[in-house]
Motif scaffolding. Structure first.
Motif, PDB file in Angstrom:
ATOM      1  N   LYS A 112       0.856  -1.215  -0.052  1.00 13.43           N
ATOM      2  CA  LYS A 112       0.174   0.080   0.299  1.00 13.43           C
ATOM      3  C   LYS A 112       1.052   1.319  -0.012  1.00 13.43           C
ATOM      4  CE  LYS A 112      -3.935  -2.046   2.499  1.00 13.43           C
ATOM      5  NZ  LYS A 112      -4.778  -2.313   3.393  1.00 13.43           N
ATOM      6  N   VAL A 113       1.945   1.070   0.616  1.00 12.94           N
ATOM      7  CA  VAL A 113       2.641   2.467   0.811  1.00 12.94           C
ATOM      8  C   VAL A 113       3.431   2.757  -0.865  1.00 12.94           C
ATOM      9  CG1 VAL A 113       4.964   3.223   1.589  1.00 12.94           C
ATOM     10  CG2 VAL A 113       3.522   2.110   3.303  1.00 12.94           C
ATOM     11  N   SER A 139       3.754 -12.566  -2.450  1.00 12.01           N
ATOM     12  CA  SER A 139       2.849 -12.292  -1.163  1.00 12.01           C
ATOM     13  C   SER A 139       3.049 -11.043  -0.968  1.00 12.01           C
ATOM     14  CB  SER A 139       3.361 -13.331  -0.125  1.00 12.01           C
ATOM     15  OG  SER A 139       4.976 -12.974   0.102  1.00 12.01           O
ATOM     16  N   ASP A 140       2.788 -10.710   0.425  1.00  9.97           N
ATOM     17  CA  ASP A 140       2.613  -9.366   0.998  1.00  9.97           C
ATOM     18  C   ASP A 140       3.487  -9.376   2.249  1.00  9.97           C
ATOM     19  OD1 ASP A 140       1.172 -10.887   2.918  1.00  9.97           O
ATOM     20  OD2 ASP A 140      -0.443  -9.519   2.962  1.00  9.97           O
ATOM     21  N   ASP A 182      10.732  -9.151   7.375  1.00 11.43           N
ATOM     22  CA  ASP A 182      10.593 -10.655   7.119  1.00 11.43           C
ATOM     23  C   ASP A 182      11.378 -11.053   6.107  1.00 11.43           C
ATOM     24  OD1 ASP A 182       8.785 -11.132   9.465  1.00 11.43           O
ATOM     25  OD2 ASP A 182       7.083 -10.442   8.416  1.00 11.43           O
ATOM     26  N   VAL A 183      11.395 -10.323   4.897  1.00  8.90           N
ATOM     27  CA  VAL A 183      12.222 -10.995   3.703  1.00  8.90           C
ATOM     28  C   VAL A 183      13.585 -10.750   4.122  1.00  8.90           C
ATOM     29  CG1 VAL A 183      13.058 -10.099   1.598  1.00  8.90           C
ATOM     30  CG2 VAL A 183      10.599  -9.781   2.050  1.00  8.90           C
TER      31      VAL A 183
END
Length: 479
Positions: A3-4, A65-66, A71-72
């Protein structure tokens, strides 16, 4: 996160220092925790091995994915080999000091391409200090000059370009090839020498590979016959290349004898010291490169035993003039004259124009720990390899290929039927990799498969080496 990026303020967010500060603290903490874990927990996998197609499928799924960026980063850590693990003993890749990693972050963010002085003022000045220091360690005088480049392959290619410029009968750079050119090199030399010669248009016949002796050093007694044969076949030999050390076995060529031959026949003498040239920083092991100061050019990788992140290679010329004449061509939008000798415009001497600030990674190490740390690291790695070789030699079920000169140890398990030795040792390596407990590689010597370890981590202990041999014996018993 999606979204950003899709919002109207995406560009502003991408350059927001407050977001960077917050994420940066989290990433540094995560990296520090991870390195602490792999350094202290022997049970943590060295390599979390997955089959290539499974790994690709994982990242394809992640990409769609989102997943949040933190986390990546965690997932990348969990899917990557850990060179800081004491049981990493595989390829010749440095275990980078942590401060050099921070310098790399600064290099990436500043993004100063150092080919032109204005774009890399600090980095060009620092690079001169670093390369002058290496030249001094080699034994060159103030006439020497060098630069950093992206890896030993590119550095060796550049050195052979300089050799061609200096020793080819005609101006190949301007007129193209008019003669059959050739180089003399050990059959144990790194594959990049062969590749460089082919790139230069010499072809397979122009790469004259000299057999090695029982210690895998170039057999200097054969130089004259191979050289004369090449001349009789119409080749103009431009260079003789010495290994310091060879990639497969870590053997150092007799550089003094090679220098004598090169001088006698007016050849460019180049030394590929990508791995073993680091001994110029060691008071204990520098004898291995006696004669290195007689070379016309020397390559040394900082990203092998000099504790620096890849890629980071020094190419040093005995005569600074040779560094400048290699790439003489016009580029008016970069500088007024190609023929002026300006150390601060490194693009005149390298393939790279937009070159990263690689010098600051080395500089950060030297400023933090002093020049002596390089020698201490070499000493530690070579001593541990010697310890390991003696361990192997005492175990009746194992066989050494040869006693190591460097930190490269080749061995194999032999308590099996002779016809099965290669298969069994290949299976041993595969099981080690899939278990994640150790990372080692393999090589072939005289057609036989050997397990190959390169002790690269100064935190590797004797207990880790004992554990490796014990684990191999357990694997064989389970078969």
């Amino acid at each position: 996160m999606e979204k950003v990026l899709l919002g109207s303020n995406a560009l502003e967010k991408a350059y927001d220092p407050s977001d960077f500060r917050k994420l940066g603290h989290q990433v540094v903490d995560m990296l520090a925790d991870h390195i602490e874990m792999v350094q202290t927990n022997a049970e943590h996998p060295v390599i979390p091995y997955k089959d290539p197609e499974d790994e690709l499928a994982y990242w394809q799924q992640d990409f769609s994915s989102d997943t949040e960026i933190l986390d990546v980063f965690k997932n990348i850590l969990n899917h990557s080999i850990n060179v800081h693990h004491p049981r990493y003993m595989g390829h010749q890749v440095a275990v980078p000091t942590l401060v050099s990693g921070l310098a790399g972050l600064m290099s990436d963010l500043l993004s100063n391409g150092t080919g032109v002085y204005e774009m890399g003022m600090a980095a060009n000045a620092i690079e001169k200090i670093i390369t002058d220091k290496v030249a001094h360690r080699i034994g060159y005088n103030s006439d020497a000059s060098g630069f950093l480049t992206s890896g030993g392959t590119l550095a060796n290619l550049t050195a052979l370009l300089a050799a061609r410029k200096a020793k080819a009968p005609s101006a190949v750079w301007e007129l193209g090839h008019r003669e059959k050119l050739a180089v003399l090199v050990s059959e144990e030399a790194h594959y990049c020498i062969d590749r460089a010669a082919r790139i230069l248009g010499m072809g397979s016949e122009g790469i004259i590979k000299i057999p090695v002796d029982d210690h895998f050093k170039i057999n200097t007694s054969l130089l004259t016959s191979y050289y004369n044969r090449a001349k009789s076949e119409g080749y103009h030999v431009i260079a003789l290349i010495g290994c310091a050390c060879s990639t497969a076995t870590g053997s150092y060529d007799d550089l003094q004898s090679l220098a004598d031959f090169a001088e006698e026949h007016n050849l460019w003498f180049h030394i590929d010291g990508a791995h073993g040239g680091a001994v110029v920083f060691s008071d204990h092991y520098k004898y291995l490169v006696n004669g290195i100061s007689r070379a016309d050019s020397v390559v040394i990788d900082f990203h092998k035993m000099l504790m620096t992140p890849a890629l980071n290679t020094g190419l040093i010329f005995k005569k600074s003039e040779e560094a400048y004449t290699t790439f003489e061509q016009q580029a008016q939008y970069l500088w007024d004259s190609q023929h002026t000798k300006e150390w601060y415009n490194s693009g005149k001497r390298t393939f790279e124009c937009t070159k990263s600030m690689m010098a600051i990674k080395i500089y950060a190490i030297l400023k933090t720990y002093g020049e002596e740390i390089f020698g201490h690291n070499v000493d530690r790695l070579y001593q541990m390899a010697s310890v390991f070789a003696k361990m192997i030699d005492k175990r009746p079920d194992f066989e050494l290929a040869l006693m190591p000169e460097a930190n490269i140890v080749n061995f194999r398990y032999t308590n099996v039927h002779q016809d099965d030795i290669n298969t069994v040792n290949a299976e041993i390596r595969q099981r080690l990799i899939k278990s994640g407990t150790f990372y080692i590689v393999q090589t072939r010597i005289h057609g036989n498969l050997y397990l190959r370890t390169t002790i690269m981590n100064p935190l590797t202990k004797e207990s880790d080496l004992i554990a490796l041999l014990d684990e191999i014996e357990k694997i064989v018993l389970k078969q």
